[in-house]
Design a protein around this motif. Structure first.
Motif, PDB file in Angstrom:
ATOM      1  N   GLY A  34       0.866  -1.168   0.000  1.00  0.00           N
ATOM      2  CA  GLY A  34       0.000   0.000   0.000  1.00  0.00           C
ATOM      3  C   GLY A  34       0.901   1.215   0.000  1.00  0.00           C
ATOM      4  N   CYS A  35       0.405   2.341  -0.503  1.00  0.00           N
ATOM      5  CA  CYS A  35       1.267   3.522  -0.548  1.00  0.00           C
ATOM      6  C   CYS A  35       0.454   4.788  -0.310  1.00  0.00           C
ATOM      7  CB  CYS A  35       2.003   3.602  -1.879  1.00  0.00           C
ATOM      8  SG  CYS A  35       3.086   5.032  -1.978  1.00  0.00           S
ATOM      9  N   GLN A  36       0.883   5.535   0.691  1.00  0.00           N
ATOM     10  CA  GLN A  36       0.172   6.761   1.070  1.00  0.00           C
ATOM     11  C   GLN A  36       0.305   7.875   0.040  1.00  0.00           C
ATOM     12  OE1 GLN A  36       2.287   6.162   4.916  1.00  0.00           O
ATOM     13  NE2 GLN A  36       0.647   7.440   5.706  1.00  0.00           N
TER      14      GLN A  36
ATOM     15  N   ARG B  56      -0.458   7.590  -3.096  1.00  0.00           N
ATOM     16  CA  ARG B  56      -1.738   7.480  -3.828  1.00  0.00           C
ATOM     17  C   ARG B  56      -1.713   8.034  -5.241  1.00  0.00           C
ATOM     18  NH1 ARG B  56      -4.349  10.025   1.483  1.00  0.00           N
ATOM     19  NH2 ARG B  56      -3.778   8.316   2.844  1.00  0.00           N
ATOM     20  N   CYS B  57      -0.628   7.844  -5.952  1.00  0.00           N
ATOM     21  CA  CYS B  57      -0.596   8.279  -7.357  1.00  0.00           C
ATOM     22  C   CYS B  57      -1.743   7.575  -8.087  1.00  0.00           C
ATOM     23  CB  CYS B  57       0.733   7.922  -7.999  1.00  0.00           C
ATOM     24  SG  CYS B  57       2.139   8.608  -7.113  1.00  0.00           S
ATOM     25  N   LEU B  58      -2.433   8.314  -8.898  1.00  0.00           N
ATOM     26  CA  LEU B  58      -3.654   7.768  -9.487  1.00  0.00           C
ATOM     27  C   LEU B  58      -3.376   6.694 -10.549  1.00  0.00           C
ATOM     28  CD1 LEU B  58      -5.653  11.111  -9.730  1.00  0.00           C
ATOM     29  CD2 LEU B  58      -5.846   9.331  -7.991  1.00  0.00           C
ATOM     30  N   PHE B  59      -2.170   6.731 -11.127  1.00  0.00           N
ATOM     31  CA  PHE B  59      -1.835   5.777 -12.191  1.00  0.00           C
ATOM     32  C   PHE B  59      -1.116   4.543 -11.654  1.00  0.00           C
ATOM     33  CE2 PHE B  59       1.117   9.348 -11.831  1.00  0.00           C
ATOM     34  CZ  PHE B  59       2.208   8.683 -11.289  1.00  0.00           C
ATOM     35  N   CYS B  60      -0.912   4.462 -10.348  1.00  0.00           N
ATOM     36  CA  CYS B  60       0.017   3.469  -9.787  1.00  0.00           C
ATOM     37  C   CYS B  60      -0.299   2.028 -10.212  1.00  0.00           C
ATOM     38  CB  CYS B  60       0.021   3.570  -8.270  1.00  0.00           C
ATOM     39  SG  CYS B  60       1.193   2.430  -7.525  1.00  0.00           S
ATOM     40  N   TYR B  61       0.721   1.377 -10.753  1.00  0.00           N
ATOM     41  CA  TYR B  61       0.546  -0.003 -11.223  1.00  0.00           C
ATOM     42  C   TYR B  61       0.373  -0.964 -10.045  1.00  0.00           C
ATOM     43  CZ  TYR B  61       5.066  -1.154  -9.497  1.00  0.00           C
ATOM     44  OH  TYR B  61       6.104  -1.398  -8.643  1.00  0.00           O
TER      45      TYR B  61
END
Ligand code: SF4
Length: 428
Positions: free
Chosen positions: A80-82, A84-89
């Motif tokens: 999980g990543c805070q 939060r890039c909208l394109f994140c693969y």
């Protein structure tokens, strides 16, 4: 960026899939993060939830290093990543640990025993480049990336960190020590600059990731400390990042801040990550929707057609003009007895990349790739083989036929240390 990835398909970072599912979670609810009011959960802000657990394994191992990031192992402390890039693969089903893809940026799984697992795993494998480090805000609270760097230093493993946060500078002391003992590279995921034409939209696309100028400032400090650093421009979002002004500005800012390379890759979209991203476009960027639908028809992964080659060739040209590379220079431990082999493999991989961009036929690309893999696996020093047996010796390596032996011989001559103490290579 993967700020937790290894990289084994052309230009496509792959998250460390090592996890366990046997988990007794400890859930910690953090105070409301006002900045976390995101479009996909608006109008209510969500709290970030941290779930601590103890996986059984941490180290992802590969037979040999990939030809982009040169990483052999990966180990990351959070899922999980805070940012939060909208394109994140990482929202792809195979990487995303959550049933609801919307949880990706709000629930952070913390591998509590990551340092202990890493120590055990690294003590059982040959030394090679380790992809590690994740400096999302959770790192301030848990400090696991730092402890994993301490173990890498202690056991003499070189490290590669790919980040969207300048928090990595907190561990500059360790990175310097690792650089001196083994080697270290810190790449920043950067797809635009403050000068980019679509600044506002790209800022929105990058969620809560620190602004690119902060990443460039961190790059400069790392470069001053003598650590290999540069830009990983992934993903180059169609219509937002692939314009001339953006390419120029990313290369210029990188070169101006001591970066030695700008390595680029295009956007990939798969399963639930694809649905999520199209939802983003529909709601926030409806004017882009048709273009992306054409580029990414159902069932596609990379773009079905694009001007990617043209973009990558332009980037190559721009990098050359600024005296930097469009490829990551291979990190090699000082004194490595197989340094020449590794440099030759790097040169072959770079040739494959250029051949690909120039539309070379697949059979040629594969001939080079297979030869590079065989040389990677060759335990003897390539220089010694060549000095003792000439070109015929090179041909004795699997997948190195007469034509490639000639290519490899040229590379040895260009890359080997001065031959004063080695005698003249013969061409028997
Ligand atoms: S959300 Fe952004 S910073 Fe985080 S892993 Fe994904 S791409 Fe990297």
């Amino acid at each position: 960026m993967p700020d937790g990835t290894s990289h084994f398909q052309a230009g496509i970072p792959i998250l460390d899939p090592s996890t366990a599912t046997n988990l007794n979670y400890t859930r910690t609810v953090q105070p409301l993060d006002a900045a976390a009011i995101s479009w996909y959960n608006s109008p209510m802000a969500r709290r970030t939830v941290f779930e601590t657990y103890c996986p059984k394994t941490i180290l992802n191992k590969h037979k040999r290093p990939d030809h982009w990031f040169w990483i052999r192992y990966t180990a990351y402390p959070y899922k999980g990543c805070q940012h939060r890039c909208l394109f994140c693969y990482c929202r792809e089903r195979k990487y995303c640990p959550f049933d609801d893809v919307n949880d990706f940026g709000y629930t952070i799984q913390v591998k509590e025993n990551a340092p202990q697992l890493l120590r055990r795993a690294l003590s059982r494998v040959p030394v090679d480049l380790l992809g590690t480090g994740d400096y999302q805000p959770a790192e301030r609270k848990y400090g696991l990336s730092r402890r994993m760097l301490e173990i890498s230093l202690e056991l003499g493993f070189p490290v590669s960190v790919l980040e969207r946060s300048p928090l990595v500078l907190r561990d500059l002391d360790l990175l310097q020590a690792i650089k001196d003992k083994a080697t270290a590279v810190v790449m920043f995921s950067i797809i635009h600059t403050p000068d980019s034409p679509h600044l506002e939209r790209l800022t929105e696309m990058e969620g809560l990731a620190p602004r690119p100028e902060k990443r460039f400032a961190a790059m400069e400090q790392l470069a001053r400390a003598g650590i290999l650093t540069g830009t990983c421009m992934m993903p180059v979002l169609p219509q937002l990042c692939d314009n001339e002004a953006n390419l120029q500005s990313v290369v210029q800012w990188t070169a101006d801040h001591g970066g030695q390379f700008v390595m680029a890759g295009d956007l990939t979209l798969a399963d639930q990550q694809r649905d999520f991203f199209f939802g983003v476009l529909e709601e926030r960027f409806p004017d882009l929707l048709d273009h992306y639908r054409r580029l990414y028809p159902p069932g596609s992964y990379g773009p079905a057609s694009s001007n990617w080659r043209q973009t990558a060739l332009r980037l190559h040209e721009l990098c050359h003009q600024h005296g930097i590379s469009d490829r990551l220079p291979r990190p090699i431990i000082p004194g490595d007895k197989r340094a020449l082999n590794k440099r030759v493999v790097e040169a072959l991989a770079n040739q494959v990349y250029m051949m690909e961009l120039n539309g070379a036929p697949n059979h040629r690309l594969w001939a080079y790739r297979k030869a590079a893999w065989a040389i990677e696996d060759t335990p003897q020093d390539l220089g010694l083989i060549h000095r003792q047996m000439g070109r015929k010796g090179l041909q004795s390596i699997e997948n190195v036929g007469p034509r490639l032996a000639e290519v490899v011989e040229g590379l040895i001559q260009a890359l080997a240390p001065p031959p004063s103490h080695q005698g003249t290579p013969s061409q028997r």
